[in-house]
Design a protein around this motif. Sequence first.
Motif, mmCIF file in Angstrom:
data_model
loop_
_atom_site.group_PDB
_atom_site.id
_atom_site.type_symbol
_atom_site.label_atom_id
_atom_site.label_comp_id
_atom_site.label_asym_id
_atom_site.label_seq_id
_atom_site.Cartn_x
_atom_site.Cartn_y
_atom_site.Cartn_z
ATOM 1 N N ARG A 158 0.818 -1.221 0.000
ATOM 2 C CA ARG A 158 0.000 0.000 0.000
ATOM 3 C C ARG A 158 0.850 1.268 0.000
ATOM 4 O O ARG A 158 0.326 2.371 0.043
ATOM 5 C CB ARG A 158 -0.919 0.013 1.226
ATOM 6 C CG ARG A 158 -1.910 -1.119 1.278
ATOM 7 C CD ARG A 158 -2.794 -1.098 0.087
ATOM 8 N NE ARG A 158 -4.138 -1.492 0.459
ATOM 9 C CZ ARG A 158 -5.147 -1.428 -0.365
ATOM 10 N NH1 ARG A 158 -5.000 -0.937 -1.565
ATOM 11 N NH2 ARG A 158 -6.331 -1.828 0.000
ATOM 12 N N ILE B 64 2.817 2.493 2.368
ATOM 13 C CA ILE B 64 2.670 3.234 3.623
ATOM 14 C C ILE B 64 3.810 2.799 4.545
ATOM 15 O O ILE B 64 3.909 1.628 4.903
ATOM 16 C CB ILE B 64 1.298 2.968 4.275
ATOM 17 C CG1 ILE B 64 0.183 3.447 3.351
ATOM 18 C CG2 ILE B 64 1.202 3.649 5.632
ATOM 19 C CD1 ILE B 64 -1.209 3.193 3.850
ATOM 20 N N ARG C 197 4.267 6.844 8.808
ATOM 21 C CA ARG C 197 2.923 7.230 8.376
ATOM 22 C C ARG C 197 1.853 6.320 8.984
ATOM 23 O O ARG C 197 0.791 6.777 9.403
ATOM 24 C CB ARG C 197 2.845 7.213 6.843
ATOM 25 C CG ARG C 197 1.595 7.823 6.294
ATOM 26 C CD ARG C 197 1.738 8.121 4.823
ATOM 27 N NE ARG C 197 0.461 7.908 4.175
ATOM 28 C CZ ARG C 197 0.290 7.414 2.969
ATOM 29 N NH1 ARG C 197 1.327 7.083 2.235
ATOM 30 N NH2 ARG C 197 -0.901 7.251 2.477
ATOM 31 N N LEU C 198 2.136 5.022 9.036
ATOM 32 C CA LEU C 198 1.177 4.084 9.618
ATOM 33 C C LEU C 198 1.011 4.349 11.114
ATOM 34 O O LEU C 198 -0.103 4.301 11.639
ATOM 35 C CB LEU C 198 1.623 2.644 9.361
ATOM 36 C CG LEU C 198 0.644 1.539 9.712
ATOM 37 C CD1 LEU C 198 -0.699 1.719 9.004
ATOM 38 C CD2 LEU C 198 1.234 0.175 9.368
ATOM 39 N N GLU D 248 1.349 7.235 12.614
ATOM 40 C CA GLU D 248 0.548 8.457 12.751
ATOM 41 C C GLU D 248 -0.922 8.190 12.453
ATOM 42 O O GLU D 248 -1.803 8.648 13.176
ATOM 43 C CB GLU D 248 1.070 9.539 11.806
ATOM 44 C CG GLU D 248 2.416 10.102 12.191
ATOM 45 C CD GLU D 248 2.988 11.037 11.137
ATOM 46 O OE1 GLU D 248 2.300 11.337 10.130
ATOM 47 O OE2 GLU D 248 4.142 11.461 11.305
ATOM 48 N N ALA D 249 -1.181 7.454 11.384
ATOM 49 C CA ALA D 249 -2.560 7.204 10.953
ATOM 50 C C ALA D 249 -3.339 6.364 11.961
ATOM 51 O O ALA D 249 -4.554 6.526 12.099
ATOM 52 C CB ALA D 249 -2.567 6.525 9.584
ATOM 53 N N THR D 250 -2.660 5.484 12.665
ATOM 54 C CA THR D 250 -3.345 4.614 13.623
ATOM 55 C C THR D 250 -3.364 5.197 15.028
ATOM 56 O O THR D 250 -4.135 4.749 15.875
ATOM 57 C CB THR D 250 -2.667 3.234 13.702
ATOM 58 O OG1 THR D 250 -1.310 3.417 14.116
ATOM 59 C CG2 THR D 250 -2.727 2.493 12.389
ATOM 60 N N GLU E 272 5.156 5.383 15.768
ATOM 61 C CA GLU E 272 6.148 4.699 14.935
ATOM 62 C C GLU E 272 6.823 3.536 15.658
ATOM 63 O O GLU E 272 7.010 2.459 15.088
ATOM 64 C CB GLU E 272 7.195 5.729 14.485
ATOM 65 C CG GLU E 272 8.215 5.205 13.515
ATOM 66 C CD GLU E 272 9.179 6.276 13.039
ATOM 67 O OE1 GLU E 272 10.176 5.888 12.412
ATOM 68 O OE2 GLU E 272 8.952 7.479 13.284
ATOM 69 N N SER F 279 -7.867 -0.168 13.524
ATOM 70 C CA SER F 279 -7.121 1.033 13.136
ATOM 71 C C SER F 279 -6.126 0.741 12.021
ATOM 72 O O SER F 279 -5.973 1.541 11.096
ATOM 73 C CB SER F 279 -6.364 1.613 14.338
ATOM 74 O OG SER F 279 -7.245 2.080 15.308
ATOM 75 N N TYR G 187 -8.064 0.231 8.727
ATOM 76 C CA TYR G 187 -8.562 1.523 8.250
ATOM 77 C C TYR G 187 -7.425 2.366 7.668
ATOM 78 O O TYR G 187 -7.552 2.945 6.589
ATOM 79 C CB TYR G 187 -9.262 2.261 9.390
ATOM 80 C CG TYR G 187 -9.873 3.572 8.964
ATOM 81 C CD1 TYR G 187 -11.090 3.607 8.292
ATOM 82 C CD2 TYR G 187 -9.229 4.770 9.232
ATOM 83 C CE1 TYR G 187 -11.649 4.812 7.886
ATOM 84 C CE2 TYR G 187 -9.778 5.974 8.832
ATOM 85 C CZ TYR G 187 -10.995 5.994 8.161
ATOM 86 O OH TYR G 187 -11.534 7.187 7.753
ATOM 87 N N ALA G 188 -6.305 2.426 8.381
ATOM 88 C CA ALA G 188 -5.159 3.219 7.927
ATOM 89 C C ALA G 188 -4.587 2.692 6.617
ATOM 90 O O ALA G 188 -4.106 3.464 5.783
ATOM 91 C CB ALA G 188 -4.076 3.238 9.002
ATOM 92 N N ARG H 122 -6.376 1.259 4.398
ATOM 93 C CA ARG H 122 -7.473 1.334 3.436
ATOM 94 C C ARG H 122 -7.765 -0.032 2.798
ATOM 95 O O ARG H 122 -7.837 -0.179 1.580
ATOM 96 C CB ARG H 122 -7.194 2.393 2.371
ATOM 97 C CG ARG H 122 -7.062 3.772 2.976
ATOM 98 C CD ARG H 122 -6.726 4.812 1.936
ATOM 99 N NE ARG H 122 -6.411 6.060 2.601
ATOM 100 C CZ ARG H 122 -7.134 7.158 2.483
ATOM 101 N NH1 ARG H 122 -8.189 7.181 1.724
ATOM 102 N NH2 ARG H 122 -6.785 8.248 3.118
#
Length: 91
Positions: free
Chosen positions: A32, A34, A38-39, A41-43, A47, A67, A70-71, A73
Amino acid sequence: MNETTQASWDGFDGTAGGAAFGTKLAELAAERKIGVERLGEATGLGEAAIAQIFAGSRRVGVSGVASLAYALRVKPIEFLQKTGILGLEAY
């Protein structure tokens, strides 16, 4: 049961993790495009936690699994299959 043979889903604890889960999750994140930062932060896990999950040294509960899906996608059923939580080999 050692960490390398531990099931991705632990129904007793209600957590996902272990070496196989971490490897498959890292592969899915790479697919994906990611990264760990980034993962994290998104969740909201951060890190360091994502790096530990990838390494198989940290487990996550149901909300963490949700989470992550969803992160990334990814549809929940696809996430469960691609990370080894759900599949014929799990049974």
